[in-house]
Design an enzyme around this catalytic site. Structure first.
Site, PDB file in Angstrom:
ATOM      1  N   SER A 198     -15.302  -2.156 -17.293  1.00 45.71           N
ATOM      2  CA  SER A 198     -14.121  -1.340 -16.972  1.00 45.71           C
ATOM      3  C   SER A 198     -13.522  -1.943 -15.550  1.00 45.71           C
ATOM      4  O   SER A 198     -12.279  -1.327 -15.121  1.00 45.71           O
ATOM      5  CB  SER A 198     -14.577   0.009 -16.734  1.00 45.71           C
ATOM      6  OG  SER A 198     -15.429   0.424 -15.976  1.00 45.71           O
TER       7      SER A 198
ATOM      8  N   SER B  65     -20.157  -2.873 -16.586  1.00 47.95           N
ATOM      9  CA  SER B  65     -18.803  -2.908 -16.182  1.00 47.95           C
ATOM     10  C   SER B  65     -18.593  -3.870 -15.080  1.00 47.95           C
ATOM     11  O   SER B  65     -17.465  -4.145 -14.671  1.00 47.95           O
ATOM     12  CB  SER B  65     -18.231  -1.662 -15.790  1.00 47.95           C
ATOM     13  OG  SER B  65     -18.248  -0.760 -17.146  1.00 47.95           O
TER      14      SER B  65
ATOM     15  N   LYS C 266     -11.883  -1.560  -6.967  1.00 47.60           N
ATOM     16  CA  LYS C 266     -11.481  -0.776  -8.387  1.00 47.60           C
ATOM     17  C   LYS C 266     -10.937   0.729  -7.955  1.00 47.60           C
ATOM     18  O   LYS C 266     -11.461   1.429  -6.992  1.00 47.60           O
ATOM     19  CB  LYS C 266     -12.623  -0.549  -9.150  1.00 47.60           C
ATOM     20  CG  LYS C 266     -12.568   0.110 -10.448  1.00 47.60           C
ATOM     21  CD  LYS C 266     -14.264   0.033 -11.090  1.00 47.60           C
ATOM     22  CE  LYS C 266     -14.357   0.666 -12.587  1.00 47.60           C
ATOM     23  NZ  LYS C 266     -15.530   0.514 -13.000  1.00 47.60           N
TER      24      LYS C 266
END
Length: 376
Positions: free
Chosen positions: A112, A136, A35
């Protein structure tokens, strides 16, 4: 419709490995993605927003969590798309595009950590790293039909990870294969490769399962039968968690909505915990990022912009009560575990806590203690 061969999962592609020739490394031969919230030396950590990337320099070191995976023999194939500043749950990004959910292409992938989940679900990598502040990792794993794991707060180093809210930020990971999920977890948690430990107690939060619109014979009953088959019926304990929390966490009264206490589709004490969590999350986000947001006035997508500016305007009112809630809740859930607390503490120094039927409803509790299981 699939936008590209990589499903829109990647921000930036590259190949990074440290020890390709050592055959005994636990993650040798596996690939992963990261990420775009983790520092990797020589690359700008973009935080899901081009204005952030434009106003920040390349990282001068690599986050320890990423280094652990590289040192264990895995190869990093790039950085993945994320929700802006990790402040959303849908996986939508107006600047870089929304990664395509390989499981259901006409639905959002969840955020996310959207790109990290999609990269795994699309079989572009064997596993990936994400972060989980308020679900997330868990949400995109669920949406994309893969496995996602969120460990206890502080179990994996968050050094070199851009903060969203320090009271809740955790490093999590995704995989399609449970054995790979296990191997990655042992590396990140620095755990020895030992036989699984049989749990002595598994607590089922009955009231949380009742919130689901899915019939209990497809959720709670399936779970209980599986547990009984694997470990025996003696380890299953049923509780009404909302009542326990209400009785043992007096500071929650500051966050209780008196008008909702009798609603059947809500658990007032856990709804109050969610309110306390959101308040503390906004306050900590403001402390980290208000100066940059107000100076740069970045271009945010719809929904994200409103959420971020609400956080910037947040005050410190009731923050002390938020911390009191956390302290009382830890004590309440430790008491719920009874004698198993110390027993498990002796068996496993890196303890992993999990909730059955609760995590998506009230993320605050995931940072504390309810059900204690040996890791995987």
């Amino acid at each position: 419709m699939i936008k590209s061969l990589d499903y829109g999962a990647f921000m930036e592609k590259f190949s990074l490995q440290l020890s390709p020739s050592q055959h005994q490394l636990p993650l040798r031969g596996l690939t992963f993605a990261v990420k775009d919230i983790f520092d990797i030396e020589g690359y700008v950590t973009g935080f899901g927003n081009p204005d952030w990337a434009r106003t920040h320099s390349a990282a001068t070191s690599t986050a320890p969590a990423v280094m652990d995976l590289l040192t264990a023999g895995a190869t990093c194939l790039g950085k993945t798309v994320m929700d802006e500043m990790a402040y959303c749950m849908y996986g939508v990004n107006k600047h870089y595009g929304t990664p395509t959910n390989p499981c259901v292409p006409d639905r959002v992938p969840g955020g996310s950590s959207s790109g990290s989940a999609v990269a795994v679900a699309a079989k572009l990598v064997d596993f990936s790293l994400g972060t989980d502040t308020g679900a997330s990792v868990r949400v995109p794993a669920s949406y994309c039909g893969i496995l996602g794991f969120r460990p206890s707060l502080g179990a994996v180093s968050t050094v070199g990870v851009l903060p969203m809210s320090q009271s809740y930020d955790t490093v999590g990971w995704f995989a399609r294969d449970p054995m790979i999920l296990n191997r990655v977890g042992r590396v990140l948690l620095h755990l020895p490769d030992v036989d699984p430990i049989k749990p002595s107690q598994i607590i089922i939060a009955e009231d949380c399962f009742r919130l689901s619109t899915i019939p209990s014979d497809r959720t709670a009953q399936v779970l209980v039968k599986s547990i009984e088959k694997l470990f025996g019926a003696q380890c299953v304990k049923h509780v009404i968690l909302g009542d326990h929390v209400k009785d043992k966490v007096p500071s929650l009264q500051h966050f209780m909505d008196k008008g909702n206490e009798d609603q059947e589709d809500d658990i007032p004490s856990l709804a109050a915990l969610s309110s306390a969590m959101r308040l503390l999350q906004r306050y900590e986000f403001k402390n980290y990022h208000a100066k940059w947001v107000t100076k740069v006035n970045p271009d945010f997508g719809p929904g994200i912009s409103e959420r971020i500016w609400d956080a910037i305007k947040a005050t410190g009112e009731n923050i002390d009560f938020c911390h009191s809630v956390r302290t009382e809740l830890r004590a309440a859930l430790t008491a719920l575990l009874g004698g198993n607390h110390q027993k498990c503490k002796q068996i496993q120094p890196h303890r992993i806590y999990s909730f059955l039927g609760l995590s998506a409803y009230c993320p605050l509790l995931d940072h504390l203690v309810s059900v204690r299981l040996a890791y995987l």
